[in-house]
Design a protein around this motif. Sequence first.
Motif, PDB file in Angstrom:
ATOM      1  N   MET A  25     -26.842  38.891  43.332  1.00  0.00           N
ATOM      2  CA  MET A  25     -25.394  39.076  43.472  1.00  0.00           C
ATOM      3  C   MET A  25     -24.620  38.324  42.391  1.00  0.00           C
ATOM      4  O   MET A  25     -23.433  38.566  42.209  1.00  0.00           O
ATOM      5  N   GLY A  26     -25.281  37.400  41.702  1.00  0.00           N
ATOM      6  CA  GLY A  26     -24.592  36.593  40.695  1.00  0.00           C
ATOM      7  C   GLY A  26     -23.733  35.503  41.309  1.00  0.00           C
ATOM      8  O   GLY A  26     -22.779  35.032  40.692  1.00  0.00           O
ATOM      9  N   MET A  27     -24.090  35.082  42.519  1.00  0.00           N
ATOM     10  CA  MET A  27     -23.312  34.068  43.223  1.00  0.00           C
ATOM     11  C   MET A  27     -23.875  32.671  42.949  1.00  0.00           C
ATOM     12  O   MET A  27     -25.079  32.464  43.062  1.00  0.00           O
ATOM     13  N   PRO A  28     -23.024  31.723  42.618  1.00  0.00           N
ATOM     14  CA  PRO A  28     -23.502  30.349  42.475  1.00  0.00           C
ATOM     15  C   PRO A  28     -24.039  29.823  43.812  1.00  0.00           C
ATOM     16  O   PRO A  28     -23.509  30.169  44.874  1.00  0.00           O
ATOM     17  N   TYR A  29     -25.086  29.009  43.740  1.00  0.00           N
ATOM     18  CA  TYR A  29     -25.664  28.438  44.950  1.00  0.00           C
ATOM     19  C   TYR A  29     -26.304  27.106  44.624  1.00  0.00           C
ATOM     20  O   TYR A  29     -26.542  26.766  43.478  1.00  0.00           O
ATOM     21  N   ARG A  30     -26.565  26.355  45.685  1.00  0.00           N
ATOM     22  CA  ARG A  30     -27.317  25.102  45.585  1.00  0.00           C
ATOM     23  C   ARG A  30     -28.159  24.966  46.836  1.00  0.00           C
ATOM     24  O   ARG A  30     -27.859  25.562  47.859  1.00  0.00           O
ATOM     25  N   LEU A  31     -29.189  24.163  46.720  1.00  0.00           N
ATOM     26  CA  LEU A  31     -30.040  23.830  47.860  1.00  0.00           C
ATOM     27  C   LEU A  31     -29.655  22.450  48.363  1.00  0.00           C
ATOM     28  O   LEU A  31     -29.404  21.547  47.567  1.00  0.00           O
ATOM     29  N   ALA A  32     -29.601  22.296  49.681  1.00  0.00           N
ATOM     30  CA  ALA A  32     -29.358  20.981  50.293  1.00  0.00           C
ATOM     31  C   ALA A  32     -30.595  20.641  51.111  1.00  0.00           C
ATOM     32  O   ALA A  32     -30.770  21.120  52.215  1.00  0.00           O
ATOM     33  N   ARG A  33     -31.468  19.825  50.494  1.00  0.00           N
ATOM     34  CA  ARG A  33     -32.728  19.441  51.132  1.00  0.00           C
ATOM     35  C   ARG A  33     -32.714  18.002  51.613  1.00  0.00           C
ATOM     36  O   ARG A  33     -33.515  17.619  52.450  1.00  0.00           O
ATOM     37  N   ASN A  34     -31.822  17.185  51.041  1.00  0.00           N
ATOM     38  CA  ASN A  34     -31.770  15.757  51.347  1.00  0.00           C
ATOM     39  C   ASN A  34     -30.374  15.245  50.995  1.00  0.00           C
ATOM     40  O   ASN A  34     -29.540  16.004  50.497  1.00  0.00           O
ATOM     41  N   ASP A  35     -30.124  13.979  51.262  1.00  0.00           N
ATOM     42  CA  ASP A  35     -28.794  13.434  50.991  1.00  0.00           C
ATOM     43  C   ASP A  35     -28.452  13.414  49.505  1.00  0.00           C
ATOM     44  O   ASP A  35     -27.284  13.515  49.140  1.00  0.00           O
ATOM     45  N   GLU A  36     -29.445  13.299  48.665  1.00  0.00           N
ATOM     46  CA  GLU A  36     -29.175  13.350  47.221  1.00  0.00           C
ATOM     47  C   GLU A  36     -28.650  14.726  46.832  1.00  0.00           C
ATOM     48  O   GLU A  36     -27.714  14.837  46.043  1.00  0.00           O
ATOM     49  N   ASP A  37     -29.224  15.778  47.389  1.00  0.00           N
ATOM     50  CA  ASP A  37     -28.711  17.129  47.144  1.00  0.00           C
ATOM     51  C   ASP A  37     -27.317  17.287  47.744  1.00  0.00           C
ATOM     52  O   ASP A  37     -26.445  17.935  47.150  1.00  0.00           O
ATOM     53  N   ALA A  38     -27.105  16.717  48.922  1.00  0.00           N
ATOM     54  CA  ALA A  38     -25.801  16.822  49.583  1.00  0.00           C
ATOM     55  C   ALA A  38     -24.693  16.204  48.736  1.00  0.00           C
ATOM     56  O   ALA A  38     -23.545  16.647  48.792  1.00  0.00           O
ATOM     57  N   ALA A  39     -25.037  15.210  47.934  1.00  0.00           N
ATOM     58  CA  ALA A  39     -24.039  14.577  47.058  1.00  0.00           C
ATOM     59  C   ALA A  39     -23.460  15.564  46.052  1.00  0.00           C
ATOM     60  O   ALA A  39     -22.351  15.373  45.558  1.00  0.00           O
ATOM     61  N   GLY A  40     -24.190  16.627  45.752  1.00  0.00           N
ATOM     62  CA  GLY A  40     -23.695  17.633  44.812  1.00  0.00           C
ATOM     63  C   GLY A  40     -22.843  18.715  45.452  1.00  0.00           C
ATOM     64  O   GLY A  40     -22.294  19.575  44.748  1.00  0.00           O
ATOM     65  N   ILE A  41     -22.697  18.682  46.777  1.00  0.00           N
ATOM     66  CA  ILE A  41     -21.934  19.730  47.449  1.00  0.00           C
ATOM     67  C   ILE A  41     -20.445  19.644  47.110  1.00  0.00           C
ATOM     68  O   ILE A  41     -19.818  20.655  46.788  1.00  0.00           O
ATOM     69  N   ALA A  42     -19.848  18.460  47.171  1.00  0.00           N
ATOM     70  CA  ALA A  42     -18.404  18.323  46.903  1.00  0.00           C
ATOM     71  C   ALA A  42     -18.037  18.809  45.506  1.00  0.00           C
ATOM     72  O   ALA A  42     -17.093  19.602  45.364  1.00  0.00           O
ATOM     73  N   PRO A  43     -18.751  18.383  44.449  1.00  0.00           N
ATOM     74  CA  PRO A  43     -18.386  18.901  43.128  1.00  0.00           C
ATOM     75  C   PRO A  43     -18.572  20.418  43.015  1.00  0.00           C
ATOM     76  O   PRO A  43     -17.784  21.089  42.341  1.00  0.00           O
ATOM     77  N   ALA A  44     -19.576  20.957  43.691  1.00  0.00           N
ATOM     78  CA  ALA A  44     -19.798  22.407  43.646  1.00  0.00           C
ATOM     79  C   ALA A  44     -18.665  23.152  44.350  1.00  0.00           C
ATOM     80  O   ALA A  44     -18.195  24.190  43.867  1.00  0.00           O
ATOM     81  N   ILE A  45     -18.205  22.628  45.486  1.00  0.00           N
ATOM     82  CA  ILE A  45     -17.084  23.256  46.195  1.00  0.00           C
ATOM     83  C   ILE A  45     -15.813  23.152  45.352  1.00  0.00           C
ATOM     84  O   ILE A  45     -15.060  24.129  45.219  1.00  0.00           O
ATOM     85  N   THR A  46     -15.573  21.992  44.772  1.00  0.00           N
ATOM     86  CA  THR A  46     -14.394  21.807  43.917  1.00  0.00           C
ATOM     87  C   THR A  46     -14.422  22.797  42.764  1.00  0.00           C
ATOM     88  O   THR A  46     -13.406  23.429  42.447  1.00  0.00           O
ATOM     89  N   ARG A  47     -15.587  22.968  42.157  1.00  0.00           N
ATOM     90  CA  ARG A  47     -15.735  23.939  41.062  1.00  0.00           C
ATOM     91  C   ARG A  47     -15.444  25.356  41.555  1.00  0.00           C
ATOM     92  O   ARG A  47     -14.773  26.135  40.868  1.00  0.00           O
ATOM     93  N   ALA A  48     -15.946  25.701  42.735  1.00  0.00           N
ATOM     94  CA  ALA A  48     -15.717  27.042  43.278  1.00  0.00           C
ATOM     95  C   ALA A  48     -14.220  27.312  43.437  1.00  0.00           C
ATOM     96  O   ALA A  48     -13.732  28.388  43.073  1.00  0.00           O
ATOM     97  N   PHE A  49     -13.484  26.334  43.959  1.00  0.00           N
ATOM     98  CA  PHE A  49     -12.040  26.518  44.111  1.00  0.00           C
ATOM     99  C   PHE A  49     -11.342  26.538  42.751  1.00  0.00           C
ATOM    100  O   PHE A  49     -10.434  27.335  42.533  1.00  0.00           O
ATOM    101  N   ASP A  50     -11.752  25.679  41.831  1.00  0.00           N
ATOM    102  CA  ASP A  50     -11.142  25.656  40.495  1.00  0.00           C
ATOM    103  C   ASP A  50     -11.341  26.965  39.756  1.00  0.00           C
ATOM    104  O   ASP A  50     -10.446  27.438  39.051  1.00  0.00           O
ATOM    105  N   LEU A  51     -12.524  27.570  39.880  1.00  0.00           N
ATOM    106  CA  LEU A  51     -12.851  28.803  39.163  1.00  0.00           C
ATOM    107  C   LEU A  51     -12.603  30.064  39.988  1.00  0.00           C
ATOM    108  O   LEU A  51     -12.821  31.163  39.494  1.00  0.00           O
ATOM    109  N   SER A  52     -12.176  29.895  41.230  1.00  0.00           N
ATOM    110  CA  SER A  52     -11.999  31.007  42.163  1.00  0.00           C
ATOM    111  C   SER A  52     -13.258  31.870  42.208  1.00  0.00           C
ATOM    112  O   SER A  52     -13.250  33.056  41.905  1.00  0.00           O
ATOM    113  N   GLU A  53     -14.349  31.218  42.618  1.00  0.00           N
ATOM    114  CA  GLU A  53     -15.614  31.914  42.773  1.00  0.00           C
ATOM    115  C   GLU A  53     -16.294  31.434  44.052  1.00  0.00           C
ATOM    116  O   GLU A  53     -16.042  30.324  44.513  1.00  0.00           O
ATOM    117  N   PRO A  54     -17.134  32.291  44.641  1.00  0.00           N
ATOM    118  CA  PRO A  54     -17.812  31.878  45.870  1.00  0.00           C
ATOM    119  C   PRO A  54     -18.921  30.873  45.597  1.00  0.00           C
ATOM    120  O   PRO A  54     -19.331  30.666  44.451  1.00  0.00           O
TER     121      PRO A  54
END
Length: 172
Positions: free
Chosen positions: A132-161
């Motif tokens: 689908m060409g959709m950005p995604y990330r895996l959340a396997r542990n707390d270190e991965d979870a630390a990347g969720i906020a910047p990814a969400i911020t990027r999604a809103f900044d770029l208006s992408e899912p």
Amino acid sequence: MSQAHSPLSGAAILGALKAAGIEYVVSVPDLTTSEGVLRPLATDPQLKLLRVCREEEAIGISAGLLAGGKRAAILIQYTGFLASMNAIRAIAMEYRQPICMLVGLLFADAPEDPRQSANYGVNRMVPLIEAMGMPYRLARNDEDAAGIAPAITRAFDLSEPLTVLITRYPSA
């Protein structure tokens, strides 16, 4: 991924949502996130939990909140993601809306790489999202979870899912 990483915690997920400015979490209850995320979320004073009956409703409600200037995230199971493909295609992809989904991979027997799961639906999630060409990330542990906020911020900044695949049962 090394076993030295801390396990995935609901607190890390909720902290990431707050850090990204999420105000609402639209959810269909699920086994993967119930204990570690949904129960604490239901009593969190900073986040508003909206429970819905169907995942497709979550997509439309999230888009409506966005139109009203509010940030929302969706918390669903992979089966609901699959059942909502047309809404995701139209609203998230074609209309380029920052629909941010946290998707629990129930029965993820290969949490380091869901593509290796024996479960047909789980092992198709990453290839489907990539197709689908959709950005995604895996959340396997707390270190991965630390990347969720910047990814969400990027999604809103770029208006992408964005889809975050939760591959382990989060602890409280």
